[in-house]
Scaffold this active site. Sequence first.
Site, PDB file in Angstrom:
ATOM      1  N   GLY A  12      54.878  72.554  60.296  1.00  0.00           N
ATOM      2  CA  GLY A  12      55.203  72.750  58.890  1.00  0.00           C
ATOM      3  C   GLY A  12      55.516  71.435  58.199  1.00  0.00           C
ATOM      4  O   GLY A  12      54.850  70.417  58.413  1.00  0.00           O
TER       5      GLY A  12
ATOM      6  N   SER B 198      27.052  51.125  59.012  1.00  0.00           N
ATOM      7  CA  SER B 198      26.133  51.888  59.866  1.00  0.00           C
ATOM      8  C   SER B 198      24.766  51.226  59.996  1.00  0.00           C
ATOM      9  O   SER B 198      23.984  51.619  60.867  1.00  0.00           O
ATOM     10  CB  SER B 198      25.957  53.304  59.310  1.00  0.00           C
ATOM     11  OG  SER B 198      27.174  54.020  59.352  1.00  0.00           O
TER      12      SER B 198
ATOM     13  N   GLU C  38      32.953  52.754  65.149  1.00  0.00           N
ATOM     14  CA  GLU C  38      32.071  52.823  66.325  1.00  0.00           C
ATOM     15  C   GLU C  38      31.018  53.911  66.170  1.00  0.00           C
ATOM     16  O   GLU C  38      30.605  54.548  67.129  1.00  0.00           O
ATOM     17  CB  GLU C  38      32.871  53.063  67.615  1.00  0.00           C
ATOM     18  CG  GLU C  38      34.094  52.216  67.800  1.00  0.00           C
ATOM     19  CD  GLU C  38      33.784  50.758  68.060  1.00  0.00           C
ATOM     20  OE1 GLU C  38      32.596  50.420  68.170  1.00  0.00           O
ATOM     21  OE2 GLU C  38      34.725  49.957  68.144  1.00  0.00           O
TER      22      GLU C  38
ATOM     23  N   ILE D  80      51.692  73.808  62.663  1.00  0.00           N
ATOM     24  CA  ILE D  80      52.748  74.443  63.450  1.00  0.00           C
ATOM     25  C   ILE D  80      54.095  73.810  63.137  1.00  0.00           C
ATOM     26  O   ILE D  80      55.115  74.495  63.052  1.00  0.00           O
ATOM     27  CB  ILE D  80      52.429  74.355  64.955  1.00  0.00           C
ATOM     28  CG1 ILE D  80      51.207  75.230  65.286  1.00  0.00           C
ATOM     29  CG2 ILE D  80      53.622  74.766  65.797  1.00  0.00           C
ATOM     30  CD1 ILE D  80      50.744  75.143  66.720  1.00  0.00           C
TER      31      ILE D  80
ATOM     32  N   ARG E 129      45.247  51.449  71.554  1.00  0.00           N
ATOM     33  CA  ARG E 129      43.984  51.551  72.286  1.00  0.00           C
ATOM     34  C   ARG E 129      42.908  50.692  71.624  1.00  0.00           C
ATOM     35  O   ARG E 129      42.103  50.045  72.300  1.00  0.00           O
ATOM     36  CB  ARG E 129      43.544  53.013  72.371  1.00  0.00           C
ATOM     37  CG  ARG E 129      42.508  53.291  73.465  1.00  0.00           C
ATOM     38  CD  ARG E 129      41.081  53.205  72.967  1.00  0.00           C
ATOM     39  NE  ARG E 129      40.939  53.995  71.775  1.00  0.00           N
ATOM     40  CZ  ARG E 129      40.185  53.629  70.739  1.00  0.00           C
ATOM     41  NH1 ARG E 129      39.504  52.479  70.762  1.00  0.00           N
ATOM     42  NH2 ARG E 129      40.091  54.389  69.669  1.00  0.00           N
TER      43      ARG E 129
END
Length: 389
Positions: free
Chosen positions: A344, A143, A368, A342, A95
């Site tokens: 593990g 930033s 971003e 979950i 992406r």
Amino acid sequence: MTTHPDELAGLAGLFTDAERQIADSVRALCAARVEPHVARWFEAGTLDDPRGLMRELGSLGVLGMHLEGYGCAGMTASEYGVACMELEACDSGLRSMVSVQGSLAMFAIWRWASEEEKQRWLPGMAAGETVGCFGLTEPDHGSDPGHMRTRARRDGTDWILDGRKMWITNGSVADVAVVWAQTDEGIRGFAVPTDSPGFAADTIGHKISLRASVTSELVLDGVRVPESAAFPDVRGLKGPLSCLSEARYGIVWGAMGAARTALECAQRYAVEREQFGRPIGGFQLTQQKLADMTLEYVKGVLLAVHLGRLKDSAGLRPEQVSIGKLNNVREAIEICRTARTILGANGISLEYPVIRHANNLESVLTYEGTVEMHTLILGQKLTGLDAFR
């Protein structure tokens, strides 16, 4: 019998036929071209053929798909959003590749460059034949881009650029770099061919996040470009920040794709994995985790859809994009971390996608705009007081 989170909340009804078709097409390309290899790419910290993959993405029509003209698909913001969701459901690096190409480099040229530069770059970029990158962040200024050190000075009818840019996706495979630099006229943008003398891009290694992605440092040492390369009508941070808003919008959707993949994996694992003589999904604490993860995922998708519809109808203000980016990435990374518990010990294996998505989202959380910056953007709007300085 299990119920998928999308079905549980009736999310399919939120989307148009066109949006569902786009999602299906992107998902099919990811399944055929990326998913069989992405764990290996992540482990190796490389992509086999990034330019070839970019061409395939161009053939699908997802590069700059929300832009008009110049070979771009001219689709809606919501259609672009569902594409981002499917891309990041595969991998955040994928992406990011599309986002940097379309929402940063292409959008910058489409919105701010001269007609000559638009005609020169955008058709090839839409097709994936030409790769772009976006040079704003510097080694010492992330930033606070207003204090960037990269400079451009006039030399006759040309410009000379000097400086460094850091953490640049697509940088070492790009044909054109959108570079923002200080000038005597304020911050200005330039479309810089990467084969210009004095331009160098080195791939950054030793990453533990976004490993299936090309990340680079750009060095500009006396790079000469003509006046036509300079964006004519924008000065100051308005130019780069407008591009960041476009990219942040895609992240609002993409983060929920990563969250969905982790949630799906944890749900399947919970009904297949047995301990103490029965599936771990039959224990109350596991069910609580799955329920809480699903709630945050559903709320994140609803927020993405709302912002997409708003962007299509009235446009989005930067603070509205901040709401989506801040919430959805923060919740997505928590979903991935909970999914890991979950699974593990298996949760840290690349045999499953969960730890890869969790590690990737560590980067998405701060690029971003960091959590702190988006929090202060919202705080400023809520109070009327600037807490940035």
